[in-house]
Every structure is written in structure tokens, then in C-alpha cells.
Design a protein around this motif. Structure first.
Motif, PDB file in Angstrom:
ATOM      1  N   SER A   5       0.857  -1.177   0.000  1.00 45.92           N
ATOM      2  CA  SER A   5       0.000   0.000   0.000  1.00 45.92           C
ATOM      3  C   SER A   5       0.901   1.238   0.000  1.00 45.92           C
ATOM      4  CB  SER A   5      -0.911  -0.013   1.232  1.00 45.92           C
ATOM      5  OG  SER A   5      -0.114  -0.041   2.402  1.00 45.92           O
ATOM      6  N   VAL A   6       0.329   2.407  -0.242  1.00 45.53           N
ATOM      7  CA  VAL A   6       1.116   3.638  -0.235  1.00 45.53           C
ATOM      8  C   VAL A   6       1.562   3.928   1.201  1.00 45.53           C
ATOM      9  CG1 VAL A   6       1.083   6.127  -0.662  1.00 45.53           C
ATOM     10  CG2 VAL A   6      -0.054   4.576  -2.260  1.00 45.53           C
ATOM     11  N   ILE A   7       2.839   4.207   1.334  1.00 47.57           N
ATOM     12  CA  ILE A   7       3.446   4.491   2.626  1.00 47.57           C
ATOM     13  C   ILE A   7       3.893   5.943   2.631  1.00 47.57           C
ATOM     14  CG2 ILE A   7       5.356   3.903   4.172  1.00 47.57           C
ATOM     15  CD1 ILE A   7       5.394   1.140   2.681  1.00 47.57           C
ATOM     16  N   THR A   8       3.647   6.658   3.722  1.00 50.87           N
ATOM     17  CA  THR A   8       4.149   8.010   3.889  1.00 50.87           C
ATOM     18  C   THR A   8       5.171   7.998   5.013  1.00 50.87           C
ATOM     19  OG1 THR A   8       2.049   8.972   3.171  1.00 50.87           O
ATOM     20  CG2 THR A   8       3.532  10.410   4.384  1.00 50.87           C
ATOM     21  N   GLN A   9       6.321   8.604   4.749  1.00 51.17           N
ATOM     22  CA  GLN A   9       7.389   8.632   5.739  1.00 51.17           C
ATOM     23  C   GLN A   9       7.897  10.065   5.865  1.00 51.17           C
ATOM     24  OE1 GLN A   9      10.266   5.419   5.619  1.00 51.17           O
ATOM     25  NE2 GLN A   9      11.932   6.896   5.825  1.00 51.17           N
TER      26      GLN A   9
END
Length: 80
Positions: A5-9
Motif C-alpha cells: 500500500s502507499v506508505i508516507t514517511q
């Protein structure tokens, strides 16, 4: 083949992720698809310590954001 899934860091962070998916084999290439950086596209990504496990089939990948902005990305693996 697997897609996370899209990951935000957040910027200037290093995190190790584990991901898996149906049909993964031990003959795959793993990439990090950088979707965007916020807000001005001044941050990049460094991928290191990619480890493939066969049983159970999964990958561990360490991601370091290079810059102070947040990034959004996905891991994608493709059979080779």
C-alpha cells in the motif's frame, strides 16, 4: 509479485519495512516507486538492506528519506 500500500514517511527518517504478497518468488526485483514528496519535491529516497525471505515469502527493506520533507511511496516486486 507484490505491491505494498502507499506508505508516507517523514523527512530525515530511516525505517525498515516488511512486505509480502501473493505469487512472490525468490527471483524478483524490488523497487521503490516514489509517488511524491511534500510540498516541493526536494526530498529523495535511499533503499538499503533489502532482504528476501523464502519461508514465509516476504521482503525487508530499509528506507531513508534524504531531505527534510515527507515522501509517499510503494514497494513493487516483479518476477525476473
Amino acid at each position: 509479485m507484490a505491491t505494498s500500500s502507499v506508505i508516507t514517511q517523514n523527512g530525515n527518517a530511516t525505517i525498515t519495512y516488511a512486505f509480502s504478497g501473493g505469487g512472490m518468488t525468490n527471483h524478483e526485483a524490488v523497487v521503490c516507486q516514489l509517488n511524491s514528496t511534500f510540498p516541493n519535491n526536494l526530498t529523495g529516497v535511499l533503499i538499503s538492506n533489502v532482504t528476501a525471505y523464502i519461508n514465509p515469502t516476504r521482503y525487508n527493506c530499509t528506507v531513508t528519506t534524504v531531505g527534510s520533507q515527507a515522501i509517499a511511496f510503494q514497494f513493487i516486486s516483479n518476477a525476473v
